[in-house]
Design an enzyme around this catalytic site. Sequence first.
Site, mmCIF file in Angstrom:
data_model
loop_
_atom_site.group_PDB
_atom_site.id
_atom_site.type_symbol
_atom_site.label_atom_id
_atom_site.label_comp_id
_atom_site.label_asym_id
_atom_site.label_seq_id
_atom_site.Cartn_x
_atom_site.Cartn_y
_atom_site.Cartn_z
ATOM 1 N N LYS A 12 0.831 -1.192 0.000
ATOM 2 C CA LYS A 12 0.000 0.000 0.000
ATOM 3 C C LYS A 12 0.884 1.269 0.000
ATOM 4 O O LYS A 12 2.115 1.162 0.169
ATOM 5 C CB LYS A 12 -0.955 -0.064 1.201
ATOM 6 C CG LYS A 12 -1.859 -1.315 1.131
ATOM 7 C CD LYS A 12 -3.177 -1.159 1.862
ATOM 8 C CE LYS A 12 -3.126 -1.520 3.296
ATOM 9 N NZ LYS A 12 -4.464 -1.680 3.926
ATOM 10 N N ASN A 115 -1.079 0.093 7.406
ATOM 11 C CA ASN A 115 -0.592 -1.247 7.758
ATOM 12 C C ASN A 115 0.131 -1.970 6.617
ATOM 13 O O ASN A 115 0.160 -3.185 6.538
ATOM 14 C CB ASN A 115 -1.716 -2.095 8.366
ATOM 15 C CG ASN A 115 -2.888 -2.249 7.418
ATOM 16 O OD1 ASN A 115 -2.815 -1.838 6.256
ATOM 17 N ND2 ASN A 115 -3.955 -2.873 7.889
HETATM 18 P P1 IDP Z 1 -7.634 -6.321 6.095
HETATM 19 O O1 IDP Z 1 -6.802 -5.345 5.294
HETATM 20 O O2 IDP Z 1 -6.840 -6.965 7.194
HETATM 21 O O3 IDP Z 1 -8.389 -7.303 5.242
HETATM 22 P P2 IDP Z 1 -10.168 -4.945 6.482
HETATM 23 O O4 IDP Z 1 -11.066 -5.118 7.664
HETATM 24 O O5 IDP Z 1 -10.617 -5.541 5.186
HETATM 25 O O6 IDP Z 1 -8.725 -5.453 6.895
HETATM 26 O O7 IDP Z 1 -9.958 -3.377 6.274
HETATM 27 C C1 IDP Z 1 -9.343 -2.873 5.113
HETATM 28 C C2 IDP Z 1 -8.340 -1.815 5.519
HETATM 29 O O8 IDP Z 1 -9.057 -0.723 6.099
HETATM 30 C C3 IDP Z 1 -7.355 -2.245 6.601
HETATM 31 O O9 IDP Z 1 -6.211 -2.899 6.084
HETATM 32 C C4 IDP Z 1 -7.001 -0.930 7.251
HETATM 33 O O10 IDP Z 1 -6.001 -0.241 6.496
HETATM 34 C C5 IDP Z 1 -8.306 -0.163 7.176
HETATM 35 N N1 IDP Z 1 -9.094 -0.305 8.412
HETATM 36 C C6 IDP Z 1 -9.742 -1.399 8.849
HETATM 37 N N2 IDP Z 1 -10.382 -1.182 10.003
HETATM 38 C C7 IDP Z 1 -10.141 0.105 10.313
HETATM 39 C C8 IDP Z 1 -10.550 0.954 11.397
HETATM 40 O O11 IDP Z 1 -11.262 0.555 12.322
HETATM 41 N N3 IDP Z 1 -10.091 2.244 11.352
HETATM 42 C C9 IDP Z 1 -9.311 2.713 10.343
HETATM 43 N N4 IDP Z 1 -8.917 1.972 9.300
HETATM 44 C C10 IDP Z 1 -9.320 0.676 9.278
#
Ligand code: IDP
Length: 161
Positions: A12, A115
């Site tokens: 990313k 992340n």
């Molecule tokens: P993942 O990337 O581990 O599959 P997802 O729940 O699909 O996680 O969320 C997509 C992306 O959105 C995450 O990688 C993260 O960058 C962001 N994200 C997820 N949950 C949160 C949150 O509660 N606050 C802010 N950003 C979030």
Amino acid sequence: MFDLERTFVAVKPDGVKRGLIGEVIRRFEEKGYKVIGLKMLKVTREQAQAHYGEHEGKPFYERLVKYIQSGPIVGMVLEGHQAIAGARHMMGKTDPLDADMGTIRADYALVKEYNIVHGSDSVESAEREINIYFRPEEICDNWSNMAELVIECLRANEQII
Ligand code: IDP
Ligand code: MG
């Protein structure tokens, strides 16, 4: 049973800015996944919305869509035995604080907003995400890795002997 899967993985924008493109690709290659698609690209708003459609309506959705467009990403298609779950295992949990040490997110990230990596979470999302970022002709799956080359070589030698 051999369970050949394809998954979409991306470094990313924060990972690219941090200089971690090579490190991320290295980990997946060394694990044993075959890189069959690879490109640096600027995500369009349409791609971002299609990619993260499942999160529409959540408080962080708009920031997420902006973040994935905030700089180039490096997208790749990885192929291998159970590649979808395997790649996610190597990435670690969404929040780096929950991720196991040794995973990419635990080793390189501080907060879930930045992340470093993305990885598809199911066969359906892998297929959908690959189609968002790659045209079919951009997938190069008909090349032999070293193990396959060695096998081919041994076979050829036996024919000669
Ligand atoms: P993942 O990337 O581990 O599959 P997802 O729940 O699909 O996680 O969320 C997509 C992306 O959105 C995450 O990688 C993260 O960058 C962001 N994200 C997820 N949950 C949160 C949150 O509660 N606050 C802010 N950003 C979030
Ligand atoms: Mg996800």
